[in-house]
Scaffold this active site. Structure first.
Site: not given
Ligand SMILES: *Cc1c(COP(=O)(O)O)cnc(C)c1O
Length: 501
Positions: A113
């Protein structure tokens, strides 16, 4: 046709990039999409020999139609090259066995993120300037664990912006919760909600869509926005690392120019993998986008059958950031494969809202044939972590392990020799207990002591942002029921407005 961002549910709603970034969600509940995405073709020669930031410049310039070159350059510099990330380049591509792990977790909060949330605050501040607005922004965010901390970290102490984060109280890991509760910054607020992620996300969407409230806010010059992946400003930065991995493989002589590759993406809200889809629309040679789900396999079922059905049991898993039954960004894929048809999308989304499911037509599903989907349950995820560690000494977090397992199933099923990148979304230390127990078996130790032991036993090190987390003091103590999220926002808003007065 004028270049604009329109809502997935209506072409009458047209905004600039800056407006889209500031508003987050379209007023009709749809998501903003660039109406020119299929017209962009990025010349491959623009990418060779470039670093991550320079690639980002090319991609952002194609999308952010009312940003200046300087605004884009400064944002990239501030986000990726000012000491927030561990290494010189923000991401790393590692070859393990026959596959490549694209590590996106070397940022300030140890999850992917950060790739978007370190830069979104810059985009927002510049968007306010581009709109010649004197509004203050209140960011409203629902988190399944990782977005919350990354957004708090990104927006803490940014002038004229405040942020409130809601998380499902029993749906995040100890480390994730502690990371959020210890967040500094007068302009930040963290609230634990008695419910799961979907409840939390729905609550936020309702507040964002409340026109009465929006009017009230306008009077005090405050605009709501979102840091969730429904915000187009969150999505665009994620397109960059698909290009980066491709050109990195090319540079290393692993592929030849134009050769297609696969990406495996551990998926929840469908934001990350959608960015991969957008990369392919821009001309990146992609063979398959492999969508990996945990036990909450609503997307696997969707890609196999065309039926999206959220009416099912919700599982809490060791990959909590993927414990999601409503994958918001799928709406953007439906929009594209329907030939940008807001009527079709509105109808499907209406059905999802009213009855919790919908059936996409065969024609739509055929257009989505770039996707392959698979799932890994808890036992398989743990086994995957152990196998890779035993074989190679590489540590994967549970989200990445879900992807790795799904890739192995894909290989067995197809024998596809295409070079494959597994998008690695979190540091194994962010989910230290699951990782430790997968490899070494159950432990009674507390979560923090277990991080030290994991480091010791695997001869790896705890990333700096997670070190000594237990010694930090909690700064946030708010909890609420689903129905009270609205009130929590109002009370934080009062505080913030007083502060500004
Ligand atoms: C948010 C997240 C995901 C999923 O990503 P999306 O964009 O919501 O599909 C997968 N792994 C981790 C560690 C995340 O923080």
């Amino acid at each position: 046709m004028k270049k604009a961002y329109n809502s997935t549910r209506s072409k009458d709603i047209n905004v600039s990039a800056s407006q889209g970034i500031l508003q987050g969600l379209a007023p009709d509940g749809g998501l903003f999409v660039p109406n020119f995405i299929r017209d962009i073709q990025l010349d491959p020669t623009k990418f060779s020999g470039k670093n991550y930031g320079e690639m980002a410049e090319v991609i952002f310039a194609a999308f952010l139609n009312d940003f200046s070159e300087k605004q884009i350059k400064d944002a990239i510099q501030g986000a990726y090259y000012s000491g927030k990330f561990e290494e010189k380049e923000p991401v790393a591509l590692k070859k393990i066995k026959d596959r490549f792990f694209l590590e996106l977790f070397h940022g300030p909060t140890c999850a992917f993120k950060d790739m978007a949330l370190t830069i979104l605050p810059y985009f927002m501040v510049e968007s306010i300037k581009n709109m010649k607005s004197d509004n203050k922004i209140l960011i409203l965010t629902a988190t399944s664990g990782d977005t919350g901390k990354a957004a708090l970290e990104g927006f803490a102490n940014v002038p004229d912006i405040s942020i409130i984060v809601f998380y499902p109280q029993d749906g995040v890991s100890t480390i994730q919760e502690k990371q959020m509760l210890t967040q500094a910054g007068d302009n930040t607020c963290v609230v634990g909600v008695n419910g799961n992620f979907d409840d939390t996300q729905n609550g936020v969407k309702e507040i964002l869509n409340d026109s009465q409230l929006a009017k009230e806010l306008e009077k005090s010059n405050v605009l709501f926005s979102s840091a969730n992946s429904i915000n187009i400003g969150r999505l665009l930065p994620q397109v960059v690392y698909y290009f980066y991995s491709y050109y990195e493989l090319l540079k290393r002589g692993e592929i030849t120019a134009g050769e297609k590759i696969n990406f495996v993406v551990p998926t929840g809200n469908f934001g990350n993998i959608l960015a991969g889809y957008y990369a392919s629309l821009l001309g990146l040679p992609v063979n398959k986008l492999i969508c990996a789900s945990n036990a909450n396999k609503v997307l696997t079922d969707f890609f196999k059958t065309g039926t999206y059905d959220r009416n099912r049991e919700f599982y809490k898993t060791s990959s909590p950031s993927m414990d999601i039954l409503i994958s918001s960004n799928l709406e953007r894929l439906l929009y594209d494969v329907s030939g940008s048809d807001p009527k079709t999308v509105s109808q499907l989304m209406e059905e999802l809202k009213d009855q919790g499911n919908y059936q996409a037509s065969k024609a739509l599903m055929e257009k989505a044939d770039l996707f392959y989907a698979g799932t890994a349950d808890e036992t398989q995820t743990a086994q995957s972590i152990k196998n890779i560690f035993d074989e190679t000494h590489y540590l994967m977090d549970p989200h990445t392990a879900v992807a790795n397992k799904v890739y192995e199933d894909y290989l067995k099923e197809t024998g596809d020799p295409t070079k494959t990148v597994i998008v690695s979304t979190a540091s194994p230390y962010k989910f230290g207990r699951s990782v430790y127990e997968s490899i070494f078996g159950p432990s009674e130790m507390d979560d923090y002591a277990l991080l030290d032991l994991l480091a010791q036993k695997t001869d790896t090190s705890i990333p700096l942002p997670l070190k000594d987390l237990d010694k930090k003091e909690n700064k946030h103590h708010n909890q609420c029921e689903k129905a009270d999220m609205f009130r929590a926002v109002l009370s934080f808003l009062d505080q913030q407005v007083e502060k500004h007065d």
